[in-house]
Design a protein around this motif. Structure first.
Motif, PDB file in Angstrom:
ATOM      1  N   ILE A 175       0.833  -1.213   0.000  1.00  0.00           N
ATOM      2  CA  ILE A 175       0.000   0.000   0.000  1.00  0.00           C
ATOM      3  C   ILE A 175       0.864   1.259   0.000  1.00  0.00           C
ATOM      4  CG2 ILE A 175      -1.924  -1.135   1.152  1.00  0.00           C
ATOM      5  CD1 ILE A 175      -1.116   0.328   3.711  1.00  0.00           C
ATOM      6  N   THR A 176       2.130   1.101   0.345  1.00  0.00           N
ATOM      7  CA  THR A 176       3.072   2.227   0.262  1.00  0.00           C
ATOM      8  C   THR A 176       3.137   2.773  -1.160  1.00  0.00           C
ATOM      9  OG1 THR A 176       4.402   1.181   2.005  1.00  0.00           O
ATOM     10  CG2 THR A 176       5.450   2.941   0.738  1.00  0.00           C
ATOM     11  N   LEU A 177       2.807   1.940  -2.136  1.00  0.00           N
ATOM     12  CA  LEU A 177       2.956   2.324  -3.537  1.00  0.00           C
ATOM     13  C   LEU A 177       1.735   3.056  -4.099  1.00  0.00           C
ATOM     14  CD1 LEU A 177       4.584  -0.945  -4.949  1.00  0.00           C
ATOM     15  CD2 LEU A 177       5.684   0.996  -3.834  1.00  0.00           C
ATOM     16  N   VAL A 178       0.713   3.288  -3.269  1.00  0.00           N
ATOM     17  CA  VAL A 178      -0.458   4.039  -3.733  1.00  0.00           C
ATOM     18  C   VAL A 178      -0.035   5.469  -4.039  1.00  0.00           C
ATOM     19  CG1 VAL A 178      -2.732   4.931  -3.111  1.00  0.00           C
ATOM     20  CG2 VAL A 178      -2.074   2.607  -2.438  1.00  0.00           C
ATOM     21  N   ASN A 179      -0.319   5.920  -5.251  1.00  0.00           N
ATOM     22  CA  ASN A 179       0.051   7.275  -5.659  1.00  0.00           C
ATOM     23  C   ASN A 179      -0.978   8.295  -5.192  1.00  0.00           C
ATOM     24  OD1 ASN A 179       2.385   6.462  -7.040  1.00  0.00           O
ATOM     25  ND2 ASN A 179       1.237   6.069  -8.930  1.00  0.00           N
ATOM     26  N   ASP A 180      -0.598   9.559  -5.238  1.00  0.00           N
ATOM     27  CA  ASP A 180      -1.530  10.631  -4.904  1.00  0.00           C
ATOM     28  C   ASP A 180      -2.739  10.564  -5.824  1.00  0.00           C
ATOM     29  OD1 ASP A 180       0.230  11.519  -2.985  1.00  0.00           O
ATOM     30  OD2 ASP A 180       1.155  13.043  -4.273  1.00  0.00           O
ATOM     31  N   GLY A 181      -3.916  10.710  -5.251  1.00  0.00           N
ATOM     32  CA  GLY A 181      -5.138  10.661  -6.048  1.00  0.00           C
ATOM     33  C   GLY A 181      -5.677   9.263  -6.253  1.00  0.00           C
ATOM     34  N   GLU A 182      -4.976   8.247  -5.730  1.00  0.00           N
ATOM     35  CA  GLU A 182      -5.420   6.854  -5.836  1.00  0.00           C
ATOM     36  C   GLU A 182      -5.883   6.358  -4.480  1.00  0.00           C
ATOM     37  OE1 GLU A 182      -2.628   4.983  -9.403  1.00  0.00           O
ATOM     38  OE2 GLU A 182      -2.040   4.681  -7.310  1.00  0.00           O
ATOM     39  N   ASP A 183      -6.599   5.252  -4.495  1.00  0.00           N
ATOM     40  CA  ASP A 183      -6.895   4.548  -3.251  1.00  0.00           C
ATOM     41  C   ASP A 183      -6.472   3.095  -3.411  1.00  0.00           C
ATOM     42  OD1 ASP A 183      -8.901   3.190  -4.685  1.00  0.00           O
ATOM     43  OD2 ASP A 183     -10.457   4.583  -4.020  1.00  0.00           O
ATOM     44  N   MET A 184      -6.716   2.298  -2.409  1.00  0.00           N
ATOM     45  CA  MET A 184      -6.248   0.913  -2.433  1.00  0.00           C
ATOM     46  C   MET A 184      -6.885   0.100  -3.557  1.00  0.00           C
ATOM     47  SD  MET A 184      -5.820  -0.210   1.523  1.00  0.00           S
ATOM     48  CE  MET A 184      -5.054   0.872   2.726  1.00  0.00           C
ATOM     49  N   ASN A 185      -8.107   0.456  -3.934  1.00  0.00           N
ATOM     50  CA  ASN A 185      -8.768  -0.264  -5.023  1.00  0.00           C
ATOM     51  C   ASN A 185      -7.989  -0.128  -6.330  1.00  0.00           C
ATOM     52  OD1 ASN A 185     -11.251  -1.564  -4.057  1.00  0.00           O
ATOM     53  ND2 ASN A 185     -11.847   0.509  -3.455  1.00  0.00           N
ATOM     54  N   ASP A 186      -7.378   1.031  -6.534  1.00  0.00           N
ATOM     55  CA  ASP A 186      -6.578   1.234  -7.743  1.00  0.00           C
ATOM     56  C   ASP A 186      -5.375   0.298  -7.752  1.00  0.00           C
ATOM     57  OD1 ASP A 186      -8.086   3.443  -8.909  1.00  0.00           O
ATOM     58  OD2 ASP A 186      -7.348   4.629  -7.235  1.00  0.00           O
ATOM     59  N   LEU A 187      -4.785   0.145  -6.574  1.00  0.00           N
ATOM     60  CA  LEU A 187      -3.625  -0.746  -6.476  1.00  0.00           C
ATOM     61  C   LEU A 187      -4.035  -2.197  -6.660  1.00  0.00           C
ATOM     62  CD1 LEU A 187      -0.666   0.062  -5.950  1.00  0.00           C
ATOM     63  CD2 LEU A 187      -0.947  -0.717  -3.603  1.00  0.00           C
ATOM     64  N   LEU A 188      -5.202  -2.551  -6.135  1.00  0.00           N
ATOM     65  CA  LEU A 188      -5.702  -3.916  -6.273  1.00  0.00           C
ATOM     66  C   LEU A 188      -5.921  -4.292  -7.733  1.00  0.00           C
ATOM     67  CD1 LEU A 188      -8.292  -4.169  -3.364  1.00  0.00           C
ATOM     68  CD2 LEU A 188      -6.311  -5.646  -3.676  1.00  0.00           C
ATOM     69  N   GLY A 189      -6.209  -3.311  -8.562  1.00  0.00           N
ATOM     70  CA  GLY A 189      -6.485  -3.584  -9.962  1.00  0.00           C
ATOM     71  C   GLY A 189      -5.266  -3.728 -10.829  1.00  0.00           C
ATOM     72  N   LEU A 190      -4.079  -3.543 -10.264  1.00  0.00           N
ATOM     73  CA  LEU A 190      -2.850  -3.641 -11.060  1.00  0.00           C
ATOM     74  C   LEU A 190      -2.349  -5.080 -11.114  1.00  0.00           C
ATOM     75  CD1 LEU A 190      -0.807  -0.531  -9.839  1.00  0.00           C
ATOM     76  CD2 LEU A 190      -2.065  -0.768 -11.972  1.00  0.00           C
ATOM     77  N   PRO A 191      -1.959  -5.568 -12.290  1.00  0.00           N
ATOM     78  CA  PRO A 191      -1.356  -6.900 -12.382  1.00  0.00           C
ATOM     79  C   PRO A 191       0.031  -6.897 -11.744  1.00  0.00           C
ATOM     80  CG  PRO A 191      -1.330  -5.804 -14.519  1.00  0.00           C
ATOM     81  CD  PRO A 191      -2.124  -4.933 -13.608  1.00  0.00           C
ATOM     82  N   PRO A 192       0.549  -8.066 -11.384  1.00  0.00           N
ATOM     83  CA  PRO A 192       1.848  -8.143 -10.694  1.00  0.00           C
ATOM     84  C   PRO A 192       2.984  -7.447 -11.430  1.00  0.00           C
ATOM     85  CG  PRO A 192       0.744 -10.264 -10.599  1.00  0.00           C
ATOM     86  CD  PRO A 192      -0.080  -9.394 -11.505  1.00  0.00           C
ATOM     87  N   GLU A 193       3.016  -7.554 -12.779  1.00  0.00           N
ATOM     88  CA  GLU A 193       4.097  -6.913 -13.529  1.00  0.00           C
ATOM     89  C   GLU A 193       4.116  -5.410 -13.305  1.00  0.00           C
ATOM     90  OE1 GLU A 193       1.855  -9.051 -14.624  1.00  0.00           O
ATOM     91  OE2 GLU A 193       2.567 -10.254 -16.322  1.00  0.00           O
TER      92      GLU A 193
END
Length: 435
Positions: free
Chosen positions: A246-264
């Motif tokens: 979750i450290t990688l969540v960018n400004d303007g994003e929430d955790m759902n945005d991170l959840l939607g990213l593939p591993p690559e």
């Protein structure tokens, strides 16, 4: 066409070497000039400083060029007295990269470097498996990998490493010393293909007979093995296994945005996070050209492994020496890299992505989540323990399709809006969805 004396290679070997010679002879004349040799050496990741020694060993008439007779005579000499300059190794590498013509007339190629990498990885992952004593270790320097996967036992063990209990071991034909008959081998490979599909591998035009005859079908088998290795390495690159992502969540994003990213994509973001942390101005968009000089790896390893002695000193070194140090630093932090210095320098996308995954799995270098973040995550992540095998299989399959900015964590919740299903349908039958 008759060739000069000075060697005793059979006609099929001569034909192999002629293909390698012609693939380097870009101007189509009767010889290789120094510029063509330099291009070939760079393409294969061979140090061009060795050219002088190669010419000394190969160019018998000292005209600065290499004709095909000299080419063959040098290879025969090397066969009997050793490869002092690395010339024969270079030719062997090119022969292994030459296109293999399939029965349909299509042309595909494979690299011995990838065979070597996968063999090394399986030696590391399965080398201590008591069921595989008769198969281990795999020789990484030839097609021994293809021989060892032929009876299906090793593939089955690796699939169960990726997703435990996918294959019921009681259903596998197995003998402690090998020697299964063809009927039992085919049964094993059919079991492996079904299990591979169940965990989300994409199986196209691959039969049990292809896996049994792996030596004759290295391209098909390598494609299968790459998917399996990739799934094993990327399987834990997610918020469930590593909530600290979750450290990688960018400004303007929430955790759902991170959840939607593939591993690559998570791995790229992870690398860029550490580059920014070290105030290094480069950011990566791929695992090939952006990492091939070793500088990004040097900075990344310093960020995650400074306490193990990794530093920025290699940034001032030449690429060759720097990439050597990258592999040594990876070992310092506890990783077991299966790629080589040449794989980094050549920008091999597959093997470099696998290497980044190894580094992440070994030492993410991210801060632990606090209680509040953990509570928020608990409401977003599904629990695999409550999933049926079918649910996991469908989820893994959907994730294996490689859809951009889409990663299914919960089959039911993520498909509720219908958008995910539309993307899947359009992937299967392009153009069927009118966006």
């Amino acid at each position: 066409m008759a060739y000069a004396a000075g060697h005793q290679f059979p006609p099929d070997k001569v034909a192999e070497f002629k293909e390698a010679f012609d693939s380097w002879n870009t101007d189509g004349n009767a010889h290789l000039d120094q510029q063509e040799m330099v291009v070939a050496m760079k393409g294969l990741g061979v140090n061009v400083e060795a050219l002088k020694d190669m010419l000394k060993e190969v160019d018998q008439n000292n005209d600065g060029n290499i004709d095909f007779d000299e080419f063959l005579q040098a290879l025969w000499k090397v066969k009997n007295s050793g490869d002092a300059s690395g010339f024969a190794t270079m030719v062997k590498k090119q022969v292994e990269l030459i296109a293999i013509k399939t029965a349909s007339g299509g042309v595909k190629s494979y690299s011995q470097d990838e065979v070597t990498a996968f063999a090394n990885h399986l030696n590391y992952c399965l080398g201590d498996d008591p069921k595989l004593k008769y198969l281990m270790p795999i020789n990484p320097n030839n097609l021994d990998l293809m021989e060892k996967v032929a009876d299906g036992v090793m593939i089955g063990r690796f699939i169960n490493m990726i997703e435990p209990d996918t294959i019921d071991w009681r259903a596998v034909n197995y003998k402690k010393k090998g020697g299964l008959n063809q009927y039992h081998v085919i049964e094993n490979q059919n079991l492996n293909i079904a299990a591979a599909k169940a965990i989300g591998l994409r199986i196209y035009n691959l039969s049990a007979e292809d896996l049994r005859d792996a030596v004759k079908n290295p391209i098909l088998v390598l494609g299968f093995m790459w998917q399996a290795v990739k799934m094993q390495l990327l399987g834990s690159v997610n918020l469930k296994s590593h909530p600290e992502l979750i450290t990688l969540v960018n400004d303007g994003e929430d955790m759902n945005d991170l959840l939607g990213l593939p591993p690559e994509e998570l791995l790229k973001r992870w690398v860029n996070y550490h580059l920014e942390k070290q105030e290094y101005d480069k950011r990566i968009k791929n695992f090939s050209s952006d990492v091939k000089d070793g500088k990004v790896y040097t900075v990344l390893l310093k960020s995650i492994g400074e306490n193990k002695g990794c530093n920025m000193d290699p940034l001032a070194w030449d690429n060759d020496k720097r990439c050597n140090q990258v592999l040594q630093n990876a070992q310092k932090i506890g990783a077991k890299p299966f790629l080589t210095k040449q794989d980094i320098l050549s920008g091999n996308d597959k093997l470099n992505m696998a290497f980044v995954a190894q580094l992440f799995n070994t030492c993410p270098g991210l801060k632990e989540v606090n209680a509040e973040e953990q509570k928020e995550l608990a409401g977003l992540l599904d629990d695999d323990e409550g999933d049926s095998r079918e649910e996991r299989a469908f989820r893994m399959w959907m994730n294996s399709l490689g859809l951009k900015k889409m990663y299914v964590n919960n089959l039911y919740e993520d498909c509720r809006s219908g958008l995910v299903l539309l993307k899947v349908i359009d992937k299967i039958e392009p153009g069927s969805v009118k966006w």
